[in-house]
Design a protein around this motif. Sequence first.
Motif, PDB file in Angstrom:
ATOM      1  N   MET A   1       0.832  -1.207   0.000  1.00 24.61           N
ATOM      2  CA  MET A   1       0.000   0.000   0.000  1.00 24.61           C
ATOM      3  C   MET A   1       0.871   1.262   0.000  1.00 24.61           C
ATOM      4  N   MET A   3       2.102   5.078   0.633  1.00 26.93           N
ATOM      5  CA  MET A   3       1.960   6.043   1.724  1.00 26.93           C
ATOM      6  C   MET A   3       1.152   7.248   1.214  1.00 26.93           C
ATOM      7  N   PRO A   4       0.108   7.661   1.958  1.00 27.10           N
ATOM      8  CA  PRO A   4      -0.715   8.799   1.512  1.00 27.10           C
ATOM      9  C   PRO A   4      -0.072  10.127   1.912  1.00 27.10           C
ATOM     10  N   HIS A   5       0.735  10.689   0.990  1.00 26.74           N
ATOM     11  CA  HIS A   5       1.530  11.875   1.324  1.00 26.74           C
ATOM     12  C   HIS A   5       0.673  13.093   1.668  1.00 26.74           C
ATOM     13  N   TYR A   6      -0.397  13.309   0.897  1.00 21.32           N
ATOM     14  CA  TYR A   6      -1.209  14.513   1.145  1.00 21.32           C
ATOM     15  C   TYR A   6      -1.903  14.418   2.496  1.00 21.32           C
ATOM     16  N   ALA A   8      -0.749  12.815   5.017  1.00 21.79           N
ATOM     17  CA  ALA A   8       0.299  13.029   6.022  1.00 21.79           C
ATOM     18  C   ALA A   8       0.488  14.518   6.289  1.00 21.79           C
ATOM     19  N   TRP A  67      -7.190   8.225   8.089  1.00 17.20           N
ATOM     20  CA  TRP A  67      -6.089   7.407   7.574  1.00 17.20           C
ATOM     21  C   TRP A  67      -6.591   6.133   6.890  1.00 17.20           C
ATOM     22  N   LEU A  68      -7.661   5.547   7.397  1.00 11.20           N
ATOM     23  CA  LEU A  68      -8.187   4.353   6.722  1.00 11.20           C
ATOM     24  C   LEU A  68      -8.804   4.741   5.377  1.00 11.20           C
ATOM     25  N   LEU A  71      -5.811   5.301   3.069  1.00 11.91           N
ATOM     26  CA  LEU A  71      -5.106   4.066   2.691  1.00 11.91           C
ATOM     27  C   LEU A  71      -5.969   3.166   1.803  1.00 11.91           C
ATOM     28  N   TYR A  72      -7.280   3.130   2.052  1.00 18.78           N
ATOM     29  CA  TYR A  72      -8.137   2.177   1.340  1.00 18.78           C
ATOM     30  C   TYR A  72      -8.854   2.787   0.132  1.00 18.78           C
ATOM     31  N   ALA A 121     -13.876   5.270   4.576  1.00 16.59           N
ATOM     32  CA  ALA A 121     -13.023   4.204   5.119  1.00 16.59           C
ATOM     33  C   ALA A 121     -13.760   2.867   5.088  1.00 16.59           C
ATOM     34  N   VAL A 125     -12.547  -0.407   2.915  1.00 20.00           N
ATOM     35  CA  VAL A 125     -12.172  -1.699   3.511  1.00 20.00           C
ATOM     36  C   VAL A 125     -13.026  -2.825   2.939  1.00 20.00           C
ATOM     37  N   ARG A 128     -12.078  -3.716  -0.585  1.00 14.08           N
ATOM     38  CA  ARG A 128     -10.813  -4.458  -0.598  1.00 14.08           C
ATOM     39  C   ARG A 128     -11.033  -5.920  -0.221  1.00 14.08           C
ATOM     40  N   LEU A 129     -11.812  -6.131   0.851  1.00 16.05           N
ATOM     41  CA  LEU A 129     -12.067  -7.507   1.295  1.00 16.05           C
ATOM     42  C   LEU A 129     -12.871  -8.272   0.238  1.00 16.05           C
TER      43      LEU A 129
END
Lengths: 132, 132, 132
Positions: A1, A3-6, A8, A67-68, A71-72, A121, A125, A128-129
């Motif tokens: 996965m 890294m989500p820079h923006y 961050a 963050w979820l 990332l997702y 989020a 998720v 993805r699952l």
Amino acid sequence: MAMPHYTAIVTLLAVALYFFFATRVATGRGTFGVKHPATTGNLDFERIFRAHVNTLEWMPTFLIPLWLCALYLSDIGAAALGLVWIAGRIVYFIGYKQAVEKRLPGFFIQGTACLLLFIGAAVGVVMRLAGG
Amino acid sequence: MAMPHYTAIVTLLAVALYFFFATRVATGRGTFGVKHPATTGNLDFERIFRAHVNTLEWMPTFLIPLWLCALYLSDIGAAALGLVWIAGRIVYFIGYKQAVEKRLPGFFIQGTACLLLFIGAAVGVVMRLAGG
Amino acid sequence: MAMPHYTAIVTLLAVALYFFFATRVATGRGTFGVKHPATTGNLDFERIFRAHVNTLEWMPTFLIPLWLCALYLSDIGAAALGLVWIAGRIVYFIGYKQAVEKRLPGFFIQGTACLLLFIGAAVGVVMRLAGG
């Protein structure tokens, strides 16, 4: 996965704002004569104090979906909603400092941002699952 | 490192529960007549308020071991203990709302979940470092 | 991105210390006769209580820069500053327990660690974005 820079960067901005609120509480102690370790005794101070603490109380509700979602689902999307949350928190703080009722517009802005991040989020998720 | 999907879902459930507790505090202000920015003045309200704040106080103690255990040792294992934590928090909230002493069973359930997650995280990190 | 193992270990140490502070609050309730759900009523207790809550208040300001600094710049560097934060928090807690003014040296130690971690995280993210 990736890294989500923006996200961050927006998270660091949120931390900077939260730290700024903490300095307003410290300054408020001097202005309104509320000595450590007390956190009550003057309503003008208590509104500033509670505006800071309420931001802390919402940190899990904001940061985890943020963050979820980043990332997702989408880094840019999460970061944009993170900026809305920051704007809502500024409106909330300025309002609550003036009067109890004036905290509400900012409160609903930041709450809406959290709700959208939570939905993003959860959708991310589950997709993805389901997609393996 | 693979993203721990099950732990992500359980974390979102924990956030949803935590948000639900916050709505109980808001409702309790009306029921027991405790106006913003005060957080004291009625013991029935204070127990609900403290049950919410205590959940916040435990967030670092729960979330950090949860995610490190998920990333370093087992997603499914961490997620399962996360569900135990959520169950313990529900029992704690219902109990504390009724009486101070009744908060204890739920408190020990959620504390045990955190302890096991902490051990899992510590074992996982050390194993990874030792294994190169 | 590689998992920052040393930062993970330091984070677990920070959680363990934070949990230890919570046990001091629980013990302080007995020593100074402050019953649940109250958090005020005895200044010796209130200083211990506030020392614990202040550690919670600083968790976002510490943990987010810590992990972003570890992920974007240096695991070892972030972990080292994390140990400084832990040391500052111990000094802060011991000091605040004795007297309000004695909280300040530890406060500045841990605040400086957070500031350096924040700078490290910001520099790391910007370098990554600039470097593609």
